[in-house]
Design a protein around this motif. Structure first.
Motif: not given
Length: 162
Positions: A17-18, A21, A24-25, A63-64, A66-67, A70-71
């Motif tokens: 998960s990290r 994230a 995604a960033a 998961d990607l 979702a991140c 949000v961004r």
């Protein structure tokens, strides 16, 4: 290749998960302007079949997405489902991949002309993404923009559809 390939493979594990994230960033940082000005109403992950997800214990695209959502300040909508289990794309020659995923995806609801951002971790031949785009168009999407972390140089170099 190199560190990006390693990160994508780590992201596919349950404890990734990290890494997801961070990927995604990276994706949003690199393509922030086009993601924010795409006119999309939501972010949609490429769905994994429930059986494969239960075996793997992680769903990287979900998961990607979702991140990323949000961004960029959009909702994530899990509109697509994988109607049937398909063979893993990287096990197939490039010419068989479109047939493997043909009809495998279905949108669970109408999109009423909204534009969406479809998210996956890796694109190799584009067969999976094309099949998802067809399902989204059939559901009434006004357009689909695709966002992936990496593009594999050759079919099978990284699993783009597990």
């Amino acid at each position: 290749d190199g560190p990006l390939r390693d990160a994508v493979l780590r992201a596919k594990r349950p404890a990734g998960s990290r890494v997801v994230a961070a990927l995604a960033a990276l994706l949003v940082h690199r393509h922030a302007e086009s993601l924010r000005t795409a006119g999309a109403c939501c972010v949609v992950p490429v769905p994994m079949h429930w059986w494969r997800r239960s075996l793997r214990g992680a769903d990287t695209a979900d998961d990607l997405a979702a991140c990323v959502a949000v961004r960029i300040g959009l909702p994530v909508m899990r509109v697509l489902v994988r109607r049937r289990a398909t063979r893993v794309q990287n096990e197939l020659p490039a010419e068989e991949r479109p047939r493997n995923v043909d009809g495998a995806f279905l949108a669970r609801r109408r999109l009423r002309g909204g534009r969406v951002i479809l998210v996956d971790d890796v694109m190799t031949t584009g067969a999976t993404l094309a099949a998802c785009c067809r399902a989204l168009a059939a559901a009434g999407a006004g357009g689909v923009d695709v966002a992936v972390v990496a593009r594999a140089d050759s079919p099978g170099s990284v699993d783009d559809d597990a």
